[in-house]
Design an enzyme around this catalytic site. Structure first.
Site, PDB file in Angstrom:
ATOM      1  N   ASP A  30       0.854  -1.194   0.000  1.00 51.30           N
ATOM      2  CA  ASP A  30       0.000   0.000   0.000  1.00 51.30           C
ATOM      3  C   ASP A  30       0.888   1.242   0.000  1.00 51.30           C
ATOM      4  OD1 ASP A  30      -3.209   0.541   1.040  1.00 51.30           O
ATOM      5  OD2 ASP A  30      -1.774   2.191   1.152  1.00 51.30           O
ATOM      6  N   ASN A  87     -12.947  -3.360   2.412  1.00 53.66           N
ATOM      7  CA  ASN A  87     -13.922  -2.277   2.494  1.00 53.66           C
ATOM      8  C   ASN A  87     -14.854  -2.366   1.294  1.00 53.66           C
ATOM      9  OD1 ASN A  87     -12.891  -1.061   4.880  1.00 53.66           O
ATOM     10  ND2 ASN A  87     -11.235  -0.138   3.690  1.00 53.66           N
ATOM     11  N   VAL A  96     -10.920   3.237  -3.292  1.00 56.33           N
ATOM     12  CA  VAL A  96     -10.614   2.760  -4.646  1.00 56.33           C
ATOM     13  C   VAL A  96     -11.682   1.723  -5.019  1.00 56.33           C
ATOM     14  CG1 VAL A  96      -8.950   1.596  -6.130  1.00 56.33           C
ATOM     15  CG2 VAL A  96      -8.142   3.182  -4.357  1.00 56.33           C
ATOM     16  N   HIS A 100     -10.433  -5.131  -3.388  1.00 54.97           N
ATOM     17  CA  HIS A 100      -9.086  -5.410  -2.875  1.00 54.97           C
ATOM     18  C   HIS A 100      -9.171  -5.844  -1.426  1.00 54.97           C
ATOM     19  CE1 HIS A 100      -9.968  -1.145  -2.279  1.00 54.97           C
ATOM     20  NE2 HIS A 100      -9.252  -1.212  -1.169  1.00 54.97           N
ATOM     21  N   HIS A 102      -7.059  -5.869   2.103  1.00 56.84           N
ATOM     22  CA  HIS A 102      -5.928  -5.305   2.854  1.00 56.84           C
ATOM     23  C   HIS A 102      -5.364  -6.404   3.755  1.00 56.84           C
ATOM     24  CE1 HIS A 102      -6.895  -0.883   2.310  1.00 56.84           C
ATOM     25  NE2 HIS A 102      -8.087  -1.393   2.057  1.00 56.84           N
TER      26      HIS A 102
END
Ligand code: 5GP
Ligand code: ZN
Length: 114
Positions: A30, A87, A96, A100, A102
């Site tokens: 990240d 998220n 974004v 994805h 994390h």
């Protein structure tokens, strides 16, 4: 339609510190880490978030978890522990709009609200 930033990382137009890549996913650091270890696992295919995932994405979603296992093991944090966060949508803080995962680790995250 303009490509999103993660599609641009997938295509190589935007650089990233890539830790793992195969035909289906890419994992990279990240750019603004929230923990000492903060890696994103991104499917190469543009899916906005889990709301848009379908039955035929089942293998891809499972694959992302196994890549999380591999990347955290290779990053030396698997045994110490880590969190996985996805998220989804505005109220979750998703910035974004490309699905994805994390991976967060490297310090005590037990009390981090998820
Ligand atoms: P979200 O809030 O959407 O779940 O998380 C998006 C994450 O992508 C953020 O943690 C942010 O720092 C990261 N990010 C945004 N743009 C870039 C970029 O261009 N390169 C990398 N490596 N990470 C990015
Ligand atoms: Zn995208």
């Amino acid at each position: 339609m303009a490509k999103c930033v993660f599609c641009q990382i997938v295509s190589g137009e935007v650089p990233a510190k890539i830790r793992y890549e195969d035909d289906d996913v890419v994992a990279f650091d990240d750019i603004n880490p929230k923990a000492p270890f903060h890696v994103l696992i991104v499917p190469k295919k543009h899916i906005k978030n889990l709301n848009d995932a379908a039955k035929f994405d089942q293998d891809l979603l499972g694959h992302m978890l196994l890549i999380a296992q591999k990347v955290t093991k290779e990053g030396g944090i698997a045994n110490a522990g880590y969190k996985i966060v996805i998220n989804n949508g505005k109220e979750s803080g998703q910035l974004v709009d490309h699905l994805h995962m994390h991976l967060l680790g490297g310090k005590l995250l037990a009390r981090m609200v998820v």
